[in-house]
Scaffold this active site. Structure first.
Site, PDB file in Angstrom:
ATOM      1  N   TYR A  72       0.810  -1.221   0.000  1.00 59.48           N
ATOM      2  CA  TYR A  72       0.000   0.000   0.000  1.00 59.48           C
ATOM      3  C   TYR A  72       0.844   1.272   0.000  1.00 59.48           C
ATOM      4  CZ  TYR A  72      -4.944   0.967   0.076  1.00 59.48           C
ATOM      5  OH  TYR A  72      -6.219   1.272  -0.303  1.00 59.48           O
ATOM      6  N   HIS A 122       2.860   6.090  -2.931  1.00 62.14           N
ATOM      7  CA  HIS A 122       3.368   7.419  -3.230  1.00 62.14           C
ATOM      8  C   HIS A 122       3.960   7.490  -4.631  1.00 62.14           C
ATOM      9  CE1 HIS A 122       6.519   4.964  -1.442  1.00 62.14           C
ATOM     10  NE2 HIS A 122       7.396   5.670  -2.141  1.00 62.14           N
TER      11      HIS A 122
END
Length: 370
Positions: free
Chosen positions: A181, A184
């Site tokens: 996860y 960015h």
């Protein structure tokens, strides 16, 4: 102190942690950072910065203009929720109002993440239907709004069910979920900043200087490298770079860094290089983890199951959660002038000037996937 104070305190705490309070006296005051915050908040807070005009210093802070904007939106949401609850429960103290507002805001974020953001991240009708079902169940929103939860996790799914279903494991987010996860890398290098009263815009770097260190740090703390991670998930590992991607330039770079040793491929690099399912912004490997964790983060959390009620959220708070369907709803509630002028798309997570999705009267679960 009134109902708006808790949100003010919360944003101020955020600013203190990001701006390193002992040095605030050395920073220059800026007006731009206030954006569209209500006067009730801006009169109490001065967001200050060093060498930048967007509220985040370049030393010791991995933040951005986007984070600052979202913090302000969250402060507005909490403030309005706190005031709404205060109007109906005048006996509540400020700390209680703050806790209720924070809980409601957290639930709204989780709902937006489930049925709005994910539907854009994994842009296909099947996933849109699946995420709607994750929150509302197969009977859908209209039935659940009128008749409540049926008690069946398939028909009404997990939100509002009588007790958490944690499969024998205390509620948590797994290390695998945390590893995939780190998204960015999906962010653009620059964003366009606009003034609501002007057609002019300017680009700004998305991350501060220290943001450059994020990638190297994250790569070093994964629980497994790419191939082993896939084996742990009972997925087929890659045997050569061509199994990972069809991008010849990417393959050349991978060979330059790793040679022919596919087993040494770092997880984050593999996730970013992996060829995507049509419509997906994330890899198939990440999707497998997401598919397991998306329902678990709802069904194992008591605040979305046994405590998803008026006693826990208050009547006004629960209504707020149930009537918010998207980030566009949130922005339209607090910044209608901005939404009217710029947000043409159906979702705020889509390209804002794209055409909205055409109205479809066929229930989402009965549509033929495109």
């Amino acid at each position: 102190m009134n109902a708006i104070e808790p949100a003010v305190k919360n944003l101020h705490a955020l600013s203190r942690s990001n701006f390193k309070e002992p040095r605030i006296g050395n920073y220059e005051n800026t007006q731009e950072d206030n954006l569209f915050m209500p006067k009730e908040i801006t009169n109490r807070i001065k967001i200050q910065s060093s060498r930048t005009k967007w509220g985040f210093n370049e030393e010791g802070c991995n933040s951005s203009v986007v984070a600052a904007c979202l913090a302000i939106v969250a402060a507005n949401v909490k403030s309005v929720i706190a005031e709404r609850i205060s109007d109906n429960y005048p006996q509540l103290e400020d700390e209680e109002l703050y806790r209720y507002a924070r809980l409601v805001t957290s639930a709204v974020i989780a709902k937006i993440h489930t049925i709005d953001w994910t539907a854009e991240l994994l842009k296909m009708d099947t996933l849109r239907a699946g995420m709607q079902a994750n929150w509302y169940g197969l009977l859908g929103k209209t039935y659940k709004d009128h008749f409540g939860h049926t008690g069946n996790s398939i028909l009404s799914r997990f939100v509002g069910i009588r007790k958490p279903e944690n499969d024998g494991v205390t509620y948590s987010l797994t290390e695998e979920f945390v590893s995939v996860y780190r998204m960015h890398s999906l962010l653009p290098d620059e964003i366009l900043l606009r003034d609501i009263d002007s057609l002019q815009g300017r680009t700004s770097p998305l991350l501060s200087l220290n943001g450059m260190f994020i990638h190297a740090f994250f790569i070093s703390i994964y629980i497994a490298r790419y191939n082993q991670f896939r084996r742990n998930m009972l997925m087929r590992p890659i045997a050569k770079w061509e199994d990972l991607t069809n991008d010849k330039e990417a393959i050349a770079v991978l060979r330059e860094v790793y040679g022919e040793d596919v087993e040494s491929l770092d997880l984050l690099v593999g996730l970013m290089a992996e060829k995507k399912i049509n419509g997906f912004a994330i890899s198939e490997t990440a999707f497998f983890i997401f598919l397991l964790m998306a329902p678990r983060r709802l069904k194992a959390d008591r605040f979305f199951t046994s405590n998803f009620d008026e006693e826990t959220y208050t009547k006004e708070g629960l209504k707020w959660v149930n009537t918010t369907e998207s980030l566009k709803d949130v922005l339209g509630r607090h910044y209608p002038h901005m939404v009217d002028k710029w947000l043409n798309s159906t979702s705020a997570f889509s390209v804002w000037d794209s055409n909205p999705s055409p109205r479809n009267y066929i229930p989402i679960y009965l549509r033929i996937p495109r």
